[in-house]
Design a protein around this motif. Sequence first.
Motif, PDB file in Angstrom:
ATOM      1  N   VAL A 174       0.853  -1.184   0.000  1.00  0.00           N
ATOM      2  CA  VAL A 174       0.000   0.000   0.000  1.00  0.00           C
ATOM      3  C   VAL A 174       0.895   1.242   0.000  1.00  0.00           C
ATOM      4  CG1 VAL A 174      -1.861   1.226   1.178  1.00  0.00           C
ATOM      5  CG2 VAL A 174      -1.706  -1.278   1.345  1.00  0.00           C
ATOM      6  N   LEU A 175       0.683   2.126  -0.981  1.00  0.00           N
ATOM      7  CA  LEU A 175       1.533   3.304  -1.135  1.00  0.00           C
ATOM      8  C   LEU A 175       0.844   4.605  -0.724  1.00  0.00           C
ATOM      9  CD1 LEU A 175       3.045   2.461  -4.640  1.00  0.00           C
ATOM     10  CD2 LEU A 175       4.099   2.082  -2.404  1.00  0.00           C
ATOM     11  N   SER A 176      -0.484   4.616  -0.756  1.00  0.00           N
ATOM     12  CA  SER A 176      -1.216   5.847  -0.434  1.00  0.00           C
ATOM     13  C   SER A 176      -2.617   5.509   0.026  1.00  0.00           C
ATOM     14  CB  SER A 176      -1.278   6.776  -1.653  1.00  0.00           C
ATOM     15  OG  SER A 176      -1.823   6.099  -2.769  1.00  0.00           O
ATOM     16  N   VAL A 177      -3.163   6.341   0.919  1.00  0.00           N
ATOM     17  CA  VAL A 177      -4.551   6.212   1.354  1.00  0.00           C
ATOM     18  C   VAL A 177      -5.150   7.601   1.495  1.00  0.00           C
ATOM     19  CG1 VAL A 177      -4.280   4.003   2.565  1.00  0.00           C
ATOM     20  CG2 VAL A 177      -3.914   6.138   3.816  1.00  0.00           C
ATOM     21  N   ASP A 178      -6.466   7.706   1.260  1.00  0.00           N
ATOM     22  CA  ASP A 178      -7.173   8.968   1.476  1.00  0.00           C
ATOM     23  C   ASP A 178      -8.629   8.658   1.773  1.00  0.00           C
ATOM     24  OD1 ASP A 178      -7.186  11.811   1.662  1.00  0.00           O
ATOM     25  OD2 ASP A 178      -8.253  11.898  -0.253  1.00  0.00           O
ATOM     26  N   HIS A 179      -9.164   9.315   2.791  1.00  0.00           N
ATOM     27  CA  HIS A 179     -10.541   9.096   3.215  1.00  0.00           C
ATOM     28  C   HIS A 179     -11.433  10.218   2.712  1.00  0.00           C
ATOM     29  CE1 HIS A 179     -13.934   9.439   6.140  1.00  0.00           C
ATOM     30  NE2 HIS A 179     -13.971   8.141   5.940  1.00  0.00           N
ATOM     31  N   SER A 180     -12.653   9.872   2.326  1.00  0.00           N
ATOM     32  CA  SER A 180     -13.626  10.855   1.852  1.00  0.00           C
ATOM     33  C   SER A 180     -14.720  11.055   2.889  1.00  0.00           C
ATOM     34  CB  SER A 180     -14.255  10.405   0.528  1.00  0.00           C
ATOM     35  OG  SER A 180     -15.351  11.241   0.185  1.00  0.00           O
ATOM     36  N   SER A 181     -14.958  12.311   3.268  1.00  0.00           N
ATOM     37  CA  SER A 181     -16.071  12.614   4.163  1.00  0.00           C
ATOM     38  C   SER A 181     -17.394  12.614   3.413  1.00  0.00           C
ATOM     39  CB  SER A 181     -15.856  13.979   4.827  1.00  0.00           C
ATOM     40  OG  SER A 181     -15.786  15.010   3.846  1.00  0.00           O
ATOM     41  N   GLN A 182     -17.316  12.669   2.063  1.00  0.00           N
ATOM     42  CA  GLN A 182     -18.529  12.719   1.246  1.00  0.00           C
ATOM     43  C   GLN A 182     -19.226  11.357   1.152  1.00  0.00           C
ATOM     44  OE1 GLN A 182     -19.674  15.579  -0.385  1.00  0.00           O
ATOM     45  NE2 GLN A 182     -18.094  16.748   0.654  1.00  0.00           N
ATOM     46  N   ASN A 183     -18.433  10.280   1.073  1.00  0.00           N
ATOM     47  CA  ASN A 183     -19.033   8.955   0.896  1.00  0.00           C
ATOM     48  C   ASN A 183     -18.573   7.921   1.929  1.00  0.00           C
ATOM     49  OD1 ASN A 183     -16.425   8.167   0.064  1.00  0.00           O
ATOM     50  ND2 ASN A 183     -16.902   8.488  -2.088  1.00  0.00           N
ATOM     51  N   GLY A 184     -17.625   8.294   2.791  1.00  0.00           N
ATOM     52  CA  GLY A 184     -17.154   7.375   3.818  1.00  0.00           C
ATOM     53  C   GLY A 184     -16.213   6.301   3.329  1.00  0.00           C
ATOM     54  N   LEU A 185     -15.798   6.375   2.049  1.00  0.00           N
ATOM     55  CA  LEU A 185     -14.912   5.365   1.487  1.00  0.00           C
ATOM     56  C   LEU A 185     -13.446   5.749   1.673  1.00  0.00           C
ATOM     57  CD1 LEU A 185     -16.714   4.551  -1.888  1.00  0.00           C
ATOM     58  CD2 LEU A 185     -16.889   3.311   0.287  1.00  0.00           C
ATOM     59  N   LEU A 186     -12.607   4.726   1.735  1.00  0.00           N
ATOM     60  CA  LEU A 186     -11.161   4.913   1.783  1.00  0.00           C
ATOM     61  C   LEU A 186     -10.576   4.439   0.463  1.00  0.00           C
ATOM     62  CD1 LEU A 186      -8.831   5.683   3.852  1.00  0.00           C
ATOM     63  CD2 LEU A 186      -8.489   3.216   4.065  1.00  0.00           C
ATOM     64  N   ALA A 187      -9.800   5.293  -0.189  1.00  0.00           N
ATOM     65  CA  ALA A 187      -9.110   4.926  -1.428  1.00  0.00           C
ATOM     66  C   ALA A 187      -7.658   4.608  -1.104  1.00  0.00           C
ATOM     67  CB  ALA A 187      -9.184   6.056  -2.445  1.00  0.00           C
ATOM     68  N   SER A 188      -7.113   3.594  -1.778  1.00  0.00           N
ATOM     69  CA  SER A 188      -5.706   3.240  -1.572  1.00  0.00           C
ATOM     70  C   SER A 188      -5.037   2.994  -2.919  1.00  0.00           C
ATOM     71  CB  SER A 188      -5.580   1.997  -0.675  1.00  0.00           C
ATOM     72  OG  SER A 188      -6.298   0.896  -1.217  1.00  0.00           O
ATOM     73  N   GLY A 189      -3.795   3.474  -3.054  1.00  0.00           N
ATOM     74  CA  GLY A 189      -2.992   3.238  -4.243  1.00  0.00           C
ATOM     75  C   GLY A 189      -1.933   2.196  -3.941  1.00  0.00           C
ATOM     76  N   HIS A 190      -1.578   1.369  -4.970  1.00  0.00           N
ATOM     77  CA  HIS A 190      -0.753   0.191  -4.698  1.00  0.00           C
ATOM     78  C   HIS A 190       0.382   0.012  -5.705  1.00  0.00           C
ATOM     79  CE1 HIS A 190      -3.606  -1.525  -1.707  1.00  0.00           C
ATOM     80  NE2 HIS A 190      -4.460  -0.781  -2.385  1.00  0.00           N
ATOM     81  N   ALA A 191       1.286  -0.900  -5.337  1.00  0.00           N
ATOM     82  CA  ALA A 191       2.425  -1.220  -6.197  1.00  0.00           C
ATOM     83  C   ALA A 191       2.033  -2.118  -7.364  1.00  0.00           C
ATOM     84  CB  ALA A 191       3.525  -1.899  -5.369  1.00  0.00           C
ATOM     85  N   ASP A 192       0.804  -2.651  -7.366  1.00  0.00           N
ATOM     86  CA  ASP A 192       0.371  -3.483  -8.488  1.00  0.00           C
ATOM     87  C   ASP A 192      -0.439  -2.685  -9.509  1.00  0.00           C
ATOM     88  OD1 ASP A 192      -1.977  -3.077  -7.145  1.00  0.00           O
ATOM     89  OD2 ASP A 192      -2.519  -5.182  -6.943  1.00  0.00           O
ATOM     90  N   LYS A 193      -0.319  -1.330  -9.464  1.00  0.00           N
ATOM     91  CA  LYS A 193      -0.944  -0.405 -10.423  1.00  0.00           C
ATOM     92  C   LYS A 193      -2.423  -0.172 -10.150  1.00  0.00           C
ATOM     93  CE  LYS A 193       1.936  -2.810 -13.819  1.00  0.00           C
ATOM     94  NZ  LYS A 193       1.933  -3.601 -15.066  1.00  0.00           N
ATOM     95  N   ASN A 194      -2.961  -0.836  -9.138  1.00  0.00           N
ATOM     96  CA  ASN A 194      -4.391  -0.735  -8.853  1.00  0.00           C
ATOM     97  C   ASN A 194      -4.711   0.363  -7.858  1.00  0.00           C
ATOM     98  OD1 ASN A 194      -4.720  -2.931 -10.494  1.00  0.00           O
ATOM     99  ND2 ASN A 194      -5.524  -4.295  -8.932  1.00  0.00           N
ATOM    100  N   ILE A 195      -5.953   0.841  -7.942  1.00  0.00           N
ATOM    101  CA  ILE A 195      -6.547   1.685  -6.908  1.00  0.00           C
ATOM    102  C   ILE A 195      -7.699   0.876  -6.322  1.00  0.00           C
ATOM    103  CG2 ILE A 195      -7.761   3.830  -6.398  1.00  0.00           C
ATOM    104  CD1 ILE A 195      -6.400   4.958  -8.989  1.00  0.00           C
ATOM    105  N   ARG A 196      -7.715   0.737  -5.000  1.00  0.00           N
ATOM    106  CA  ARG A 196      -8.766  -0.027  -4.345  1.00  0.00           C
ATOM    107  C   ARG A 196      -9.609   0.910  -3.477  1.00  0.00           C
ATOM    108  NH1 ARG A 196      -4.350  -3.432  -4.788  1.00  0.00           N
ATOM    109  NH2 ARG A 196      -4.803  -5.583  -5.438  1.00  0.00           N
ATOM    110  N   LEU A 197     -10.912   0.676  -3.485  1.00  0.00           N
ATOM    111  CA  LEU A 197     -11.839   1.428  -2.649  1.00  0.00           C
ATOM    112  C   LEU A 197     -12.395   0.510  -1.578  1.00  0.00           C
ATOM    113  CD1 LEU A 197     -13.831   3.483  -5.325  1.00  0.00           C
ATOM    114  CD2 LEU A 197     -11.621   3.984  -4.282  1.00  0.00           C
ATOM    115  N   TRP A 198     -12.367   0.984  -0.326  1.00  0.00           N
ATOM    116  CA  TRP A 198     -12.797   0.192   0.820  1.00  0.00           C
ATOM    117  C   TRP A 198     -13.928   0.916   1.540  1.00  0.00           C
ATOM    118  CZ3 TRP A 198      -9.560  -4.183   1.499  1.00  0.00           C
ATOM    119  CH2 TRP A 198      -8.320  -4.120   0.849  1.00  0.00           C
TER     120      TRP A 198
ATOM    121  N   SER B 131     -17.191  16.315  -4.040  1.00  0.00           N
ATOM    122  CA  SER B 131     -18.008  15.312  -4.715  1.00  0.00           C
ATOM    123  C   SER B 131     -17.759  13.926  -4.121  1.00  0.00           C
ATOM    124  CB  SER B 131     -17.698  15.277  -6.216  1.00  0.00           C
ATOM    125  OG  SER B 131     -18.300  14.147  -6.828  1.00  0.00           O
ATOM    126  N   PRO B 132     -18.821  13.132  -3.903  1.00  0.00           N
ATOM    127  CA  PRO B 132     -18.626  11.771  -3.387  1.00  0.00           C
ATOM    128  C   PRO B 132     -18.174  10.787  -4.456  1.00  0.00           C
ATOM    129  CG  PRO B 132     -20.958  12.190  -3.717  1.00  0.00           C
ATOM    130  CD  PRO B 132     -20.251  13.485  -4.003  1.00  0.00           C
TER     131      PRO B 132
END
Length: 226
Positions: free
Chosen positions: A100-124, A154-155
Motif C-alpha cells: 500500500v503506497l497511499s490512502v485517502d478518506h472521503s467525508s462525502q461517501n465514507g470510502l477509503l481509497a488506496s494506491g498500490h504497487a500493483d498499479k491498482n486503486i482499491r476502494l474500501w 463530490s462523493p
Amino acid sequence: LLTGSADGTLMVWTTEVPDESEITESKPVTKRAKAEQHAANIVLKAPLATCRDHVGAVTAVSFNRSSDKQAFSGGWDHSVRTWDMEICTNVTTRVCEKVVLSVDHSSQNGLLASGHADKNIRLWDTRADDTSMVKLSLLGHSSWVPSVRWSPTSPYMLASASHDGSLRVWDIRSRTPLHTIKPSGSDAASTRVSHARHERLLALEWSHGFLATGGESGKLSIYQVQ
C-alpha cells in the motif's frame, strides 16, 4: 499531525512549537553540532502518542475527514489499518495482495481509497464488517500509484498520480478514468526526455478547485478543475 515511518510506527503530533527541546537525542552529538543547534535555535519535539501494529514500513496515513478520533494507514505489510486515535489502537485490519503506497478518506461517501504497487486503486468501505471485501478496483495506470486524493466536494470524484507519469481523474461510477493528463516539457529537449522515459509523479493534492502534482522532474504542476 499524523506521520508514518519506516520503523513501522505511526506518531501523533501537535503543531505547537515548544520553548525548549522535549527529548534528548539518542545518538552522541559533537560539541560543534550542539553549538550549531543552539545557534540555529533548533528544538526537538516529542510525539503525543506512538501507535504500533504494522509489520514493516508505514507508507501512507490519513485522518478520517469527518472525525480526528479515527485514522487510517497502509504499509509494506500489504495491510490497510483503521485506528482509534483516542487510545492509539488498531481496531480493523484489511489485507490485500500488494504494498500500500497511499490512502485517502472521503467525508462525502465514507470510502477509503488506496494506491498500490500493483498499479491498482482499491476502494474500501470502512463501515463494513467484512474486512476482506474490496468495494471496487480501478485499473488504468501502468505503474505504481503513490498518491490518491478524493474530491473535497463530490462523493464520486477521485484523482490519482502514478509513476507512469500520468494524473488521472475518476468517476467511481465508471471503471475508466474521465481524464488522463501527462505533463509535457516546456521545451524540445525536455519533451524528448519525457518521451524517452516517464517522469514519475510522486505527490498529489486536490483543494479549492485545483489539482496539484509533484514528481521527480522537480516541477509543481497545478490544474484548475472545471
